[in-house]
Write an enzyme that holds these catalytic residues in place. Structure first.
Site, PDB file in Angstrom:
ATOM      1  CD  GLU A 140     -37.405  -5.101 -17.143  1.00 38.55           C
ATOM      2  OE1 GLU A 140     -37.746  -4.684 -18.268  1.00 38.55           O
ATOM      3  OE2 GLU A 140     -38.158  -5.090 -16.160  1.00 38.55           O
ATOM      4  CD  GLU A 237     -42.914  -3.023 -15.975  1.00 38.45           C
ATOM      5  OE1 GLU A 237     -42.129  -3.866 -15.531  1.00 38.45           O
ATOM      6  OE2 GLU A 237     -42.659  -2.349 -16.994  1.00 38.45           O
TER       7      GLU A 237
END
Ligand SMILES: O=C(O)C(=O)[C@H](O)CO
Ligand SMILES: [Mg+2]
Length: 259
Positions: A140, A237
Site C-alpha cells: 500500500e 479505515e
C-alpha cells in the site's frame, strides 16, 4: 453496491479491542479488518468472528517496533530474519482467521536500488509462502504527510514494484485517502490500476473521518469502483469524528441504495 468492512483499529475504539467485533456486527458490518491481531490468541479472535458471523478481510504482518517508529520490515537492511518471522506469524494467524489477505508494510527507507531489490526479494518470499495457502499479500502506498519517509509513496511506484515482484498473489492495497493526498485524480488512478487492486480502503480527506465528509465524493467514487469490476471488501479505515455508531449515517444510505 460496495460491501464494507469495519476497520477495528480506527472504528469502535470506545470499546476494548475484543468487544469491537460485536459492535461492528451490530452496526451492520459483515467483515472487519485491523492493523495487528498479535496481542491476542488467534483462537480468541476466531471465536469472535464466528460468534458474530464476521469475515476477516485483512490485517497486517507485524511491522517492527511500531511505538519506536518502525512502519514495516520489508525494506530494512539487516532485518531479513525478522521479516521472514513476521510472515510466518501472519500466515499462521491468517489460516486460523480464514483471512485471504495480508498487508505487508514496506518500512521507513530511502528509495535506492538496494532497498528496491530487498523489497522485491522480501515480498516475493512472502507471496510464495502465501500462495500455498491461497492468500494474497498486499502493498500500500502511504502519504508522506502521515508517514514521512515511508518507502512506498505512489500507486505508480507500487505497480512498478509489483511488476518486478511478478507474483499473481502480490497485489495493490488502494487506499483512496492516501491516493487523494499524494496523487489526486483518484478515479482515473483506480481505473488504470484496477487489474492490480486486491483491497480498497476509504476515509474522508483531509481529516480521515467518515466518508460522507471532506473533499472526495464517495458515492461517485465507489460507484465507479464497482463499475470497474471491484467486488472485494471496502475497508472503512477512518477515525470517526465523534462516537463511531453516531457517525454511521453514511452506511445507511448505501443500504437503502441496495433495496
Ligand atoms: O495507514 C494505512 O492506511 C494502512 O492501511 C496501514 O495498514 C497502516 O498504516
Ligand atoms: Mg490504508
Amino acid at each position: 453496491m460496495p460491501k464494507f468492512a469495519a476497520n477495528l483499529s480506527m472504528m469502535f475504539t470506545e470499546l476494548p479491542f475484543l468487544e469491537r467485533f460485536e459492535a461492528a456486527a451490530t452496526a451492520g458490518f459483515n467483515a472487519v479488518e485491523y492493523l495487528f491481531p498479535y496481542d491476542f490468541e488467534k483462537s480468541l479472535i476466531a471465536d469472535k468472528l464466528k460468534a458474530h458471523s464476521l469475515e476477516q478481510a485483512l490485517f497486517n504482518a507485524h511491522a517492527g517496533d511500531w511505538d519506536g517508529g518502525e512502519r514495516g520490515l520489508a525494506t530494512l537492511e539487516g532485518r531479513r530474519q525478522d521479516f521472514r518471522d513476521s510472515i510466518t506469524q501472519a500466515l499462521d494467524y491468517a489460516r486460523a482467521l480464514e483471512c485471504p489477505k495480508i498487508h505487508i508494510m514496506a518500512g521507513i527507507s530511502d528509495v535506492t536500488g538496494k532497498t528496491e531489490a530487498l523489497y522485491v526479494e522480501n515480498v516475493r518470499y512472502a507471496a510464495d509462502l502465501a500462495a500455498a495457502l491461497d492468500i494474497e499479500v498486499l502493498v500500500e502506498p502511504i502519504n508522506a504527510r502521515d508517514m514521512p519517509g515511508y518507502f512506498l509513496g505512489s500507486v505508480a511506484q507500487a505497480i512498478d514494484l509489483l511488476e518486478r515482484i511478478d507474483r499473481p498473489n502480490a497485489r495493490l492495497q488502494f487506499d483512496y485517502y492516501h491516493a487523494q493526498i499524494t496523487e489526486g485524480d483518484v478515479t482515473m488512478l483506480m481505473r488504470d490500476s484496477i487489474d492490480s487492486i486486491g483491497h480498497i480502503q476509504i476515509a474522508s480527506v483531509p481529516e480521515r473521518n467518515e466518508p460522507d465528509t471532506g473533499e472526495l465524493n464517495y458515492p461517485y467514487v465507489l460507484a465507479e469502483l464497482v463499475a470497474a469490476g471491484y467486488r472485494g471488501w471496502v475497508g472503512c479505515e477512518y477515525r470517526p469524528a465523534g462516537e463511531t455508531t453516531a457517525g454511521l449515517g453514511w452506511l445507511a444510505a448505501y443500504r437503502n441504495d441496495a433495496k
